[in-house]
Design an enzyme around this catalytic site. Sequence first.
Site, short mmCIF file in Angstrom:
data_model
loop_
_atom_site.label_atom_id
_atom_site.label_comp_id
_atom_site.label_asym_id
_atom_site.label_seq_id
_atom_site.Cartn_x
_atom_site.Cartn_y
_atom_site.Cartn_z
N ALA A 268 45.94 38.84 38.75
CA ALA A 268 46.93 37.48 39.35
C ALA A 268 45.56 36.38 39.56
O ALA A 268 46.06 34.96 40.36
CB ALA A 268 47.50 38.12 40.42
N TYR B 186 35.58 33.78 39.39
CA TYR B 186 36.58 34.87 38.81
C TYR B 186 37.93 35.29 38.11
O TYR B 186 37.52 35.43 36.60
CB TYR B 186 36.58 35.60 39.96
CG TYR B 186 37.34 36.92 39.70
CD1 TYR B 186 36.90 38.25 38.98
CD2 TYR B 186 39.01 37.26 40.02
CE1 TYR B 186 37.46 39.43 39.26
CE2 TYR B 186 39.81 38.56 39.73
CZ TYR B 186 39.39 39.97 38.55
OH TYR B 186 39.40 40.67 39.41
N GLU C 87 34.90 45.67 48.64
CA GLU C 87 36.63 46.17 49.21
C GLU C 87 37.58 45.73 49.37
O GLU C 87 37.09 43.92 49.80
CB GLU C 87 36.17 47.45 50.31
CG GLU C 87 36.56 46.50 51.59
CD GLU C 87 35.06 46.32 52.45
OE1 GLU C 87 34.16 46.50 50.89
OE2 GLU C 87 34.30 46.55 52.91
N LYS C 88 38.96 45.64 48.60
CA LYS C 88 40.08 44.50 49.03
C LYS C 88 40.89 45.21 50.41
O LYS C 88 39.94 46.28 50.38
CB LYS C 88 40.97 44.66 47.99
CG LYS C 88 40.33 43.60 46.65
CD LYS C 88 41.37 44.16 45.54
CE LYS C 88 40.96 43.02 44.42
NZ LYS C 88 41.55 42.87 43.70
N ARG D 158 50.96 34.84 47.71
CA ARG D 158 51.25 35.34 45.94
C ARG D 158 51.92 36.32 46.33
O ARG D 158 51.84 37.67 46.96
CB ARG D 158 49.46 35.73 45.80
CG ARG D 158 49.62 35.43 44.59
CD ARG D 158 48.70 36.40 43.83
NE ARG D 158 47.42 34.96 43.71
CZ ARG D 158 45.73 35.45 44.17
NH1 ARG D 158 45.47 36.48 43.52
NH2 ARG D 158 45.41 34.07 43.69
P1 NAD Z 1 36.04 47.95 40.38
O1 NAD Z 1 35.01 47.56 40.62
O2 NAD Z 1 35.98 49.66 40.92
O3 NAD Z 1 35.95 49.42 38.78
C1 NAD Z 1 34.62 47.62 37.94
C2 NAD Z 1 33.48 48.54 37.21
O4 NAD Z 1 33.03 47.39 35.88
C3 NAD Z 1 33.05 49.40 37.92
O5 NAD Z 1 32.37 50.53 38.78
C4 NAD Z 1 30.69 47.93 37.73
O6 NAD Z 1 29.54 49.04 37.46
C5 NAD Z 1 31.75 48.32 36.28
N1 NAD Z 1 30.53 47.33 35.17
C6 NAD Z 1 31.03 45.93 35.91
N2 NAD Z 1 29.11 45.06 34.50
C7 NAD Z 1 29.39 46.17 34.05
C8 NAD Z 1 28.54 46.42 32.93
N3 NAD Z 1 28.15 45.30 32.93
N4 NAD Z 1 28.81 47.06 32.22
C9 NAD Z 1 29.53 48.33 32.40
N5 NAD Z 1 30.11 48.33 33.21
C10 NAD Z 1 30.18 47.38 34.45
O7 NAD Z 1 37.10 47.53 39.83
P2 NAD Z 1 38.41 47.85 39.48
O8 NAD Z 1 39.58 47.77 40.54
O9 NAD Z 1 38.70 49.41 38.99
O10 NAD Z 1 39.00 46.74 38.68
C11 NAD Z 1 39.08 47.16 36.92
C12 NAD Z 1 39.40 45.99 36.25
O11 NAD Z 1 41.07 45.65 36.47
C13 NAD Z 1 38.61 45.06 36.12
O12 NAD Z 1 38.70 44.14 34.97
C14 NAD Z 1 39.41 43.97 37.75
O13 NAD Z 1 38.77 42.18 36.72
C15 NAD Z 1 40.67 43.70 37.40
N6 NAD Z 1 41.24 43.94 38.15
C16 NAD Z 1 41.13 44.85 39.52
C17 NAD Z 1 42.25 44.38 40.60
C18 NAD Z 1 42.38 45.30 41.97
O14 NAD Z 1 42.46 44.53 42.64
N7 NAD Z 1 41.93 46.72 42.03
C19 NAD Z 1 43.04 43.29 40.90
C20 NAD Z 1 42.94 42.27 39.61
C21 NAD Z 1 42.42 42.80 38.30
#
Ligand code: NAD
Length: 340
Positions: free
Chosen positions: A121, A151, A193-194, A288
Amino acid sequence: MDNANLVVVTGAGGFIGGNLISNLRTQGYKRIRAVDFKPLEEWYQRFDDVENLSLDLNLRENCAAVSKDAYEVYNLAANMGGMGFIERNKALCMLSVLINTHMLQAAVKYGVKRFFYSSSACVYNATKQKAFEAPSLKEADAYPALAEDGYGWEKLFSERMCRHFREDFGLYTRVARFHNVYGPWGTWYGGREKAPAAICRKVIEAKLSGKHEIDIWGPGNQTRSFMFIDDCIKGIHLIMNSEVLEPINLGSNEAVTINHLVDIVEEIAGIKLVRRYDLSAPKGVNGRNSDNTLIKKYLNWEPATTLRVGLEKTYRWIYDQYVARERGAAGVIRESAAAR
Ligand code: NAD
């Protein structure tokens, strides 16, 4: 898809990736390749019947290695966190473009059949999120573009790359715009953390310490919606298997103020806290919410877990983690996951 086909999940050591793998296993998928650059012992959930690889996907050769023989790719790896992290680490967030570029190229090279990308979002135009009354953001509101700096711009660019890889190279790509996901096995301390996890942790801290105060980032009247992890996982599968070609919202439309979020967590914990508002802390946009018109129209479904129900489960999980950590059982998250 045949359960014997190879499924690759990147970001597997993180919150959503770990939960997705857990779910794929229960659906009977036999060949899962889980990839994350964190050392294996730091993954939130790790399963021994899965191929677990600790590799940096910023590097092209690693993206190629993990995509070989893959039927489906769920590309969730990204450098991300809550507002405190993304507002202070813009360059790092933008560098996720390396992961997405190399994963898309590898998918084309190795004939991956289906590719899922997790957008956010944060791609939405900031001028449409100035009001505190939680404007519902529909997919078209990403343009004209004025995404979250860093981001959000990276996410917007990468979702367009998915579109052009589909149009120009015939790669099957599906893109979901996640709105704030929360739930068990998520980051709950450390700075990434969020809001839901941070507030659960602060309320638990206050309850256990007897110091009945809480710091809240921003004025408390910012509005957001929060999607429970089980809805997120279900939505990922529905979108991956749909004919929805354009990025689509995957979020709850139950908008609440941050103050109301605190009310709910206090109620679950059975305490009332004195609130202190830190107006200098990162707070993100004012309002939002997710407009779910399209997801209802195309998939006849939308995330439906109420915030109260999802927070109850999240609070209990963080409480157990917190208590175990306080007792010195550092790493309890990972140990219990590996043992499951
Ligand atoms: P998270 O941070 O828990 O997981 C992301 C993982 O990606 C981490 O474990 C990190 O180590 C890994 N990572 C980062 N760089 C890397 C690299 N170079 N090589 C390999 N691994 C790598 O986040 P999440 O909440 O599980 O989010 C997952 C996806 O969802 C992300 O793309 C995030 O942007 C998207 N997203 C999440 C939310 C949310 O609220 N959690 C909201 C919008 C979008």
